[in-house]
Motif scaffolding. Structure first.
Motif, PDB file in Angstrom:
ATOM      1  N   GLN A 140      -3.224  36.689 100.249  1.00 35.63           N
ATOM      2  CA  GLN A 140      -3.963  36.189 101.409  1.00 35.63           C
ATOM      3  C   GLN A 140      -3.867  37.219 102.519  1.00 35.63           C
ATOM      4  O   GLN A 140      -2.889  37.249 103.258  1.00 35.63           O
ATOM      5  CB  GLN A 140      -3.405  34.822 101.846  1.00 35.63           C
ATOM      6  N   GLY A 141      -4.839  38.104 102.610  1.00 37.71           N
ATOM      7  CA  GLY A 141      -4.820  39.100 103.674  1.00 37.71           C
ATOM      8  C   GLY A 141      -5.145  40.446 103.090  1.00 37.71           C
ATOM      9  O   GLY A 141      -6.222  40.993 103.315  1.00 37.71           O
ATOM     10  N   TRP A 142      -4.219  40.964 102.344  1.00 42.41           N
ATOM     11  CA  TRP A 142      -4.463  42.204 101.616  1.00 42.41           C
ATOM     12  C   TRP A 142      -5.720  41.999 100.753  1.00 42.41           C
ATOM     13  O   TRP A 142      -6.660  42.773 100.825  1.00 42.41           O
ATOM     14  CB  TRP A 142      -3.225  42.514 100.788  1.00 42.41           C
ATOM     15  N   LEU A 143      -5.720  40.931  99.954  1.00 38.98           N
ATOM     16  CA  LEU A 143      -6.887  40.617  99.137  1.00 38.98           C
ATOM     17  C   LEU A 143      -7.706  39.518  99.803  1.00 38.98           C
ATOM     18  O   LEU A 143      -7.159  38.663 100.502  1.00 38.98           O
ATOM     19  CB  LEU A 143      -6.442  40.129  97.754  1.00 38.98           C
ATOM     20  N   PRO A 144      -9.008  39.549  99.578  1.00 35.78           N
ATOM     21  CA  PRO A 144      -9.808  38.415 100.044  1.00 35.78           C
ATOM     22  C   PRO A 144      -9.437  37.176  99.234  1.00 35.78           C
ATOM     23  O   PRO A 144      -8.802  37.288  98.178  1.00 35.78           O
ATOM     24  CB  PRO A 144     -11.239  38.871  99.757  1.00 35.78           C
ATOM     25  N   PRO A 145      -9.810  35.993  99.696  1.00 34.13           N
ATOM     26  CA  PRO A 145      -9.341  34.764  99.049  1.00 34.13           C
ATOM     27  C   PRO A 145      -9.704  34.700  97.559  1.00 34.13           C
ATOM     28  O   PRO A 145     -10.813  35.001  97.167  1.00 34.13           O
ATOM     29  CB  PRO A 145     -10.070  33.662  99.819  1.00 34.13           C
ATOM     30  N   ASP A 146      -8.703  34.319  96.759  1.00 32.67           N
ATOM     31  CA  ASP A 146      -8.880  34.111  95.324  1.00 32.67           C
ATOM     32  C   ASP A 146      -9.487  32.711  95.142  1.00 32.67           C
ATOM     33  O   ASP A 146      -9.202  31.803  95.929  1.00 32.67           O
ATOM     34  CB  ASP A 146      -7.479  34.178  94.683  1.00 32.67           C
ATOM     35  N   PRO A 147     -10.306  32.523  94.102  1.00 33.02           N
ATOM     36  CA  PRO A 147     -10.891  31.184  93.882  1.00 33.02           C
ATOM     37  C   PRO A 147      -9.818  30.088  93.754  1.00 33.02           C
ATOM     38  O   PRO A 147     -10.086  28.928  94.063  1.00 33.02           O
ATOM     39  CB  PRO A 147     -11.670  31.324  92.581  1.00 33.02           C
ATOM     40  N   GLN A 148      -8.621  30.453  93.302  1.00 30.33           N
ATOM     41  CA  GLN A 148      -7.586  29.428  93.118  1.00 30.33           C
ATOM     42  C   GLN A 148      -6.715  29.214  94.349  1.00 30.33           C
ATOM     43  O   GLN A 148      -5.769  28.433  94.318  1.00 30.33           O
ATOM     44  CB  GLN A 148      -6.656  29.833  91.966  1.00 30.33           C
ATOM     45  N   PHE A 205       6.055  45.271 106.339  1.00 24.56           N
ATOM     46  CA  PHE A 205       5.756  44.674 107.651  1.00 24.56           C
ATOM     47  C   PHE A 205       4.247  44.633 107.913  1.00 24.56           C
ATOM     48  O   PHE A 205       3.718  43.580 108.278  1.00 24.56           O
ATOM     49  CB  PHE A 205       6.569  45.383 108.743  1.00 24.56           C
ATOM     50  N   PRO A 206       3.560  45.751 107.715  1.00 24.62           N
ATOM     51  CA  PRO A 206       2.089  45.637 107.833  1.00 24.62           C
ATOM     52  C   PRO A 206       1.476  44.694 106.794  1.00 24.62           C
ATOM     53  O   PRO A 206       0.478  44.024 107.098  1.00 24.62           O
ATOM     54  CB  PRO A 206       1.587  47.077 107.642  1.00 24.62           C
ATOM     55  N   LEU A 207       2.058  44.624 105.605  1.00 27.67           N
ATOM     56  CA  LEU A 207       1.548  43.660 104.619  1.00 27.67           C
ATOM     57  C   LEU A 207       1.593  42.245 105.204  1.00 27.67           C
ATOM     58  O   LEU A 207       0.613  41.498 105.162  1.00 27.67           O
ATOM     59  CB  LEU A 207       2.389  43.726 103.333  1.00 27.67           C
ATOM     60  N   ILE A 208       2.737  41.886 105.769  1.00 30.52           N
ATOM     61  CA  ILE A 208       2.859  40.531 106.327  1.00 30.52           C
ATOM     62  C   ILE A 208       1.966  40.394 107.565  1.00 30.52           C
ATOM     63  O   ILE A 208       1.376  39.340 107.800  1.00 30.52           O
ATOM     64  CB  ILE A 208       4.325  40.195 106.663  1.00 30.52           C
ATOM     65  N   ALA A 209       1.853  41.484 108.334  1.00 31.58           N
ATOM     66  CA  ALA A 209       0.979  41.424 109.526  1.00 31.58           C
ATOM     67  C   ALA A 209      -0.454  41.073 109.117  1.00 31.58           C
ATOM     68  O   ALA A 209      -1.105  40.254 109.767  1.00 31.58           O
ATOM     69  CB  ALA A 209       1.009  42.754 110.275  1.00 31.58           C
ATOM     70  N   ILE A 210      -0.927  41.689 108.035  1.00 28.59           N
ATOM     71  CA  ILE A 210      -2.303  41.405 107.599  1.00 28.59           C
ATOM     72  C   ILE A 210      -2.411  39.937 107.163  1.00 28.59           C
ATOM     73  O   ILE A 210      -3.391  39.252 107.459  1.00 28.59           O
ATOM     74  CB  ILE A 210      -2.715  42.348 106.449  1.00 28.59           C
ATOM     75  N   GLY A 246      -4.668  33.740 111.115  1.00 35.83           N
ATOM     76  CA  GLY A 246      -5.023  33.485 112.504  1.00 35.83           C
ATOM     77  C   GLY A 246      -3.832  33.529 113.450  1.00 35.83           C
ATOM     78  O   GLY A 246      -3.962  33.174 114.617  1.00 35.83           O
ATOM     79  N   ASP A 247      -2.667  33.968 112.962  1.00 28.65           N
ATOM     80  CA  ASP A 247      -1.500  34.030 113.841  1.00 28.65           C
ATOM     81  C   ASP A 247      -1.287  35.457 114.342  1.00 28.65           C
ATOM     82  O   ASP A 247      -0.492  36.220 113.801  1.00 28.65           O
ATOM     83  CB  ASP A 247      -0.252  33.513 113.120  1.00 28.65           C
ATOM     84  N   ALA A 248      -2.015  35.791 115.400  1.00 32.51           N
ATOM     85  CA  ALA A 248      -1.977  37.156 115.917  1.00 32.51           C
ATOM     86  C   ALA A 248      -0.611  37.503 116.507  1.00 32.51           C
ATOM     87  O   ALA A 248      -0.153  38.639 116.415  1.00 32.51           O
ATOM     88  CB  ALA A 248      -3.065  37.322 116.970  1.00 32.51           C
ATOM     89  N   GLU A 249       0.050  36.511 117.105  1.00 35.15           N
ATOM     90  CA  GLU A 249       1.380  36.755 117.692  1.00 35.15           C
ATOM     91  C   GLU A 249       2.338  37.271 116.619  1.00 35.15           C
ATOM     92  O   GLU A 249       3.054  38.245 116.806  1.00 35.15           O
ATOM     93  CB  GLU A 249       1.975  35.439 118.228  1.00 35.15           C
ATOM     94  N   ARG A 250       2.347  36.533 115.502  1.00 36.80           N
ATOM     95  CA  ARG A 250       3.284  36.935 114.444  1.00 36.80           C
ATOM     96  C   ARG A 250       2.850  38.225 113.773  1.00 36.80           C
ATOM     97  O   ARG A 250       3.675  39.001 113.311  1.00 36.80           O
ATOM     98  CB  ARG A 250       3.452  35.808 113.414  1.00 36.80           C
ATOM     99  N   ALA A 251       1.557  38.489 113.740  1.00 34.29           N
ATOM    100  CA  ALA A 251       1.084  39.754 113.163  1.00 34.29           C
ATOM    101  C   ALA A 251       1.612  40.925 113.986  1.00 34.29           C
ATOM    102  O   ALA A 251       2.186  41.875 113.448  1.00 34.29           O
ATOM    103  CB  ALA A 251      -0.439  39.762 113.118  1.00 34.29           C
ATOM    104  N   VAL A 252       1.459  40.835 115.298  1.00 29.48           N
ATOM    105  CA  VAL A 252       1.940  41.920 116.166  1.00 29.48           C
ATOM    106  C   VAL A 252       3.458  42.027 116.071  1.00 29.48           C
ATOM    107  O   VAL A 252       4.015  43.130 116.020  1.00 29.48           O
ATOM    108  CB  VAL A 252       1.479  41.685 117.624  1.00 29.48           C
ATOM    109  N   ALA A 253       4.129  40.899 116.003  1.00 27.81           N
ATOM    110  CA  ALA A 253       5.591  40.919 115.906  1.00 27.81           C
ATOM    111  C   ALA A 253       6.042  41.679 114.656  1.00 27.81           C
ATOM    112  O   ALA A 253       7.030  42.418 114.683  1.00 27.81           O
ATOM    113  CB  ALA A 253       6.142  39.491 115.909  1.00 27.81           C
ATOM    114  N   GLN A 254       5.320  41.527 113.557  1.00 28.94           N
ATOM    115  CA  GLN A 254       5.667  42.260 112.340  1.00 28.94           C
ATOM    116  C   GLN A 254       5.543  43.765 112.546  1.00 28.94           C
ATOM    117  O   GLN A 254       6.374  44.544 112.091  1.00 28.94           O
ATOM    118  CB  GLN A 254       4.746  41.846 111.183  1.00 28.94           C
TER     119      GLN A 254
END
Ligand SMILES: *[C@@H]1O[C@H](CO)[C@@H](O)[C@H](O)[C@H]1NC(C)=O
Ligand SMILES: *[C@@H]1O[C@H](CO)[C@@H](O)[C@H](O)[C@H]1NC(C)=O
Ligand SMILES: *[C@@H]1O[C@H](CO)[C@@H](O)[C@H](O)[C@H]1NC(C)=O
Ligand SMILES: *[C@@H]1O[C@H](CO)[C@@H](O)[C@H](O)[C@H]1NC(C)=O
Ligand SMILES: *[C@@H]1O[C@H](CO)[C@@H](O)[C@H](O)[C@H]1NC(C)=O
Ligand SMILES: *[C@@H]1O[C@H](CO)[C@@H](O)[C@H](O)[C@H]1NC(C)=O
Ligand SMILES: *[C@@H]1O[C@H](CO)[C@@H](O)[C@H](O)[C@H]1NC(C)=O
Ligand SMILES: *[C@@H]1O[C@H](CO)[C@@H](O)[C@H](O)[C@H]1NC(C)=O
Ligand SMILES: *[C@@H]1O[C@H](CO)[C@@H](O)[C@H](O)[C@H]1NC(C)=O
Ligand SMILES: *[C@@H]1O[C@H](CO)[C@@H](O)[C@H](O)[C@H]1NC(C)=O
Ligand SMILES: *[C@@H]1O[C@H](CO)[C@@H](O)[C@H](O)[C@H]1NC(C)=O
Ligand SMILES: *[C@@H]1O[C@H](CO)[C@@H](O)[C@H](O)[C@H]1NC(C)=O
Length: 701
Positions: A582-590, A617-622, A628-636
């Motif tokens: 979820q992020g790195w890849l676009p949503p999987d059908p499952q 860290f960038p993986l989790i940020a993405i 939609g959690d920009a705060e936590r993305a920047v924190a990563q």
């Protein structure tokens, strides 16, 4: 993509997928705010000049005077002599290891204990070489960094120039250091009264190479094994050509100077040379060009200075840019610093003919070899930042390595082309217990091909990737094993998932790899349809019947059958690959959102982050941004375990020596996605109250 004019690229991306507010940011003034200003050397973090295929690390003098920082290139490699026991072993004698795999024997490039010495030789050879050292020479006087005063050093990012100034016995020594964008040349200017007083010259030294250290860091090569290699000096007016021979490797260092000076060998049986100025000289300008063969060209300082100035100004000016106005938030300054310095360092270290090594051209990680599963992390950011020319330099690796990938699959009894792992420029994959069992490098070409097609939806793009995607999809379909009783296709065993911390014989159906297999087969199928070609039925059958994501206790887990993952320390460290769906890849059908929410919550609760690698860290940020959690993305991106030092080097974690560039390229990828958006998300993802300006980013999938 065939070479295209940059104007056309900009034109194309304006038409295609982008968020653009073009040309409004004053890039020059922002970049200059982050020029380095230093007052001492950093043993693990040299200041560098370079061009993506070549880099030269310097200490506080602007040269390699006190610290033997490295001069590394795309082309400089060396083989040690073959093992003596057994006598006359050759690489062809290495046979790997056979393991039972779904009722048949498959040959894996694992180290073979019966062939231990040649296995190790194949891992350690060829290794990248340090082309040579250039430093200030004080004659017989013992000068150390401590004996100098008034030490200052500037890296001017917009010009690609290092200006250093130190004082010895009251006399100033000023050094300018620049690398050519076109050839593997440094241009140096040294100004000082000490030059004509005879107290100052410049030395060149050449080390031997060995494959003894997997991490040859911070300094590469042996300067004291002088009898194992040779150098020869040839002089002409205002130039000297030093030919360096280390076993089968030979190259030249061509020194070209202006004015009255001469090059002499210092001692007969050593490899140190000195460029001494004549008595009237108070400014010594010279270039050193390293190359596999001598050429007739004599490159002058001014030529390199001009070319570098043009190249760097252009680099900062085209493609994407992001500005975090500093007044908006104190973290913004640090994020901007990381972004700007990463942009500089990746153009120097991560834009070569081959995909980058994790330590770039700073030192030798993994003998200087590069890893095909890391190509995603090294190259994807160029796409999002619309720097297609730099991406283009090495993306041809997939085409180049296609024949050896077909051979690899065939030898193992699979269809298609199986990409290797830890590679040298020939495409040979080094033996390794993990190397031979990773699979997540396989769908990267589908990711790159698809991103390219979104920006350049042309027949040329389709043709460029067609045989690569077909070959790899054929392998992926044939690798998936149909279990006759469940009627499901399984991935593995044996295999290693993204996190290299499971037992390969027990590992099957890892979450991330399942998603990536579906993604890859889907792109490969679309590719066929776009060309009006039929889709091989096996691809569709595997896509439709690939195993479901493994779910335990309402969370996605690393692989099917893992026991008590969230309470087992060895499983809650290394890369949190499961989040990549979820992020790195676009949503999987499952994809199931509530299961995923439980999963990311468990990662935050349990993960051993001090033991993570820099790109986690960038993986989790993405992932956080996609949620939609920009705060936590920047924190990563600013996490305490994800440090960038004073020189801008990504420190990278506790397991590898600094630097670890996937943290920098991953940062640019994450920032690129947060600025450029992705399908279903127009616009940017930044915390409340952050004023961000962005231009030129390519939208993600
Ligand atoms: C050198 O730079 C560091 C960090 O910027 C600073 O703290 C220190 O005071 C400087 N030292 C001198 C002698 O200027
Ligand atoms: C190292 O040896 C291999 C053969 O095993 C050869 O293919 C390669 O070209 C050699 N590389 C260098 C730099 O000598
Ligand atoms: C290896 O074999 C060759 C040919 O048989 C022989 O000349 C050489 O002396 C041997 N070297 C060693 C170290 O045994
Ligand atoms: C995996 O299984 C094979 C037999 O198929 C065995 O030879 C090998 O040693 C096992 N590997 C590990 C790491 O246990
Ligand atoms: C590897 O080389 C060492 C000596 O360097 C020797 O003792 C050993 O037997 C060799 N191993 C194999 C498997 O040939
Ligand atoms: C040079 O001076 C430094 C510091 O005073 C000392 O540690 C080093 O051993 C000296 N080197 C030589 C070659 O005399
Ligand atoms: C040569 O230098 C290396 C470090 O670069 C050192 O580890 C080694 O001991 C030195 N060898 C000799 C014979 O001095
Ligand atoms: C240098 O050559 C000598 C003699 O062949 C050998 O014993 C030694 O191991 C070599 N040194 C290195 C660093 O390869
Ligand atoms: C080098 O110069 C010679 C004549 O001086 C010329 O024949 C040759 O083509 C030149 N080579 C290159 C690579 O420019
Ligand atoms: C097929 O799946 C079943 C149920 O998971 C399992 O017990 C069996 O071992 C699998 N068969 C093979 C050949 O892997
Ligand atoms: C699920 O949770 C239970 C209770 O906490 C635990 O015993 C079990 O091992 C967990 N299963 C997995 C796969 O984590
Ligand atoms: C800066 O932004 C971060 C991330 O949104 C936030 O946690 C922090 O409180 C902000 N700091 C200030 C001084 O506003």
């Amino acid at each position: 993509m065939s070479p295209i004019l940059r104007g056309q690229v900009i034109f194309c991306f304006l038409l295609a997928s982008v968020t653009v507010v073009d040309g409004i940011i004053d890039r020059n003034s922002i970049v200059q705010q982050y020029n380095l200003q230093l007052n001492r050397s950093h043993p693990y973090s040299p200041v560098q000049v370079g061009n993506g295929n070549f880099a030269f690390g310097v200490d506080i003098t602007g040269l390699q005077t006190f610290l033997p920082h490295n001069t590394l290139s795309s082309w400089g490699w060396h083989n040690s002599s073959l093992p003596m026991t057994p006598n006359q072993t050759k690489p062809e004698d290495y046979t790997g290891v056979d393991w039972w795999t779904h009722n048949r024997l498959v040959n894996y490039a694992q180290p073979n204990p019966k062939e231990a010495n040649i296995s190790q030789w194949m891992i350690a050879n060829p290794h990248r070489i340090n082309l040579g050292r250039v430093g200030l020479w004080f004659g017989d006087e013992n000068v150390t960094e401590q004996s100098l005063t008034q030490k200052t050093q500037w890296l001017e990012l917009w010009e690609g120039r290092v200006s250093s100034s130190v004082t010895l016995h009251g006399s100033k020594i000023e050094v300018t250091t620049i690398a050519s964008p076109d050839t593997d040349t440094i241009a140096v200017s040294v100004s000082s009264d000490l030059l004509h007083q005879g107290g100052l010259s410049v030395f060149f030294d050449f080390p031997y190479a060995t494959g003894e250290n997997k991490f040859d860091a911070p300094f590469v090569g042996l300067f004291n094994a002088t009898s194992n290699h040779t150098t020869a000096l040839h002089t002409e007016p205002n130039q000297a050509i030093i030919t360096h021979t280390l076993d089968a490797t030979t190259y030249v260092a061509q020194v070209v100077w202006q004015g009255d000076a001469a090059v002499l060998r210092l001692k007969e049986d050593e490899h140190k040379y000195v460029l001494s100025p004549g008595h009237s000289v108070d400014k010594l300008k010279f270039t050193v060009t390293y190359a596999p063969q001598a050429t007739n060209t004599t490159t002058q300082f001014e030529h390199v200075e001009e070319a570098a100035k043009t190249w760097w100004a252009d680099y900062w000016s085209y493609g994407a840019f992001v500005s975090f106005p500093i007044a908006s938030n104190s973290s913004a300054y640090e994020l901007q610093r990381r972004v700007i310095l990463s942009q500089y360092l990746l153009a120097v270290n991560g834009a070569g003919r081959d995909p980058a090594q994790e330590s770039g051209l700073v030192n030798n990680g993994w003998y200087g070899k590069f890893h095909l599963e890391m190509v995603f992390w090294h190259l994807a950011h160029w796409v999002f930042w619309s720097k297609w020319d730099l991406y283009d330099r090495s993306i041809g690796v997939y085409n180049r390595f296609l024949p050896s990938s077909f051979d690899r699959a065939k030898k193992q009894g699979y269809n298609g082309a199986r990409l290797g792992k830890m590679s040298d420029p020939s495409g040979r994959s080094a033996p390794g217990s993990i190397n031979s069992l990773l699979i997540w490098q396989q769908p990267h070409p589908m990711y790159f091909g698809e991103m390219e097609y979104r920006s350049f939806p042309t027949t040329a793009t389709l043709q460029k990737w067609d045989s690569i995607l077909t070959g790899i999809a054929d392998f992926m379909a044939s690798y998936a094993f149909l279990n006759e009783s469940t009627k499901v296709y399984d991935l593995g065993p044996p295999m290693y998932p993204v996190s290299e911390n499971t037992k390969p014989n027990a590992t099957m159906n890892p979450t991330f790899e399942l998603a990536y297999w579906r993604f890859g087969l889907d792109v490969a199928s679309k590719w066929r349809m776009r060309q009006n070609k039929s889709i091989p039925p096996t691809w569709t059958h595997v896509y439709d019947n690939l195993a479901a994501f493994p779910v335990e206790n309402n969370t996605y887990v690393t692989y099917e059958g893992i026991t008590d993952m969230w309470n087992t320390p060895e499983y809650t460290e290394d890369h949190p690959g499961v989040l990549g769906i979820q992020g790195w890849l676009p949503p999987d059908p499952q994809f199931n959102e509530s299961i995923f929410e439980n999963t990311i919550a468990r990662v935050h609760e349990t993960w051993n982050f001090p033991f993570s690698y820099g790109w986690d860290f960038p993986l989790i940020a993405i992932t956080e941004a996609r949620r939609g959690d920009a705060e936590r993305a920047v924190a990563q991106l600013l996490d305490v375990n994800n440090a960038f030092d004073e020189v801008g080097m990504p420190v990278g974690g506790t397991r590898v020596p600094t630097p670890y560039f996937p943290a920098a390229s991953g940062l640019l990828l994450a920032v690129g996605m947060m600025a450029g958006g992705w399908d279903g998300k127009e616009g940017m993802t930044w915390p409340e109250g952050w004023a961000v300006e962005a231009e030129g980013f390519v939208r993600g999938m």
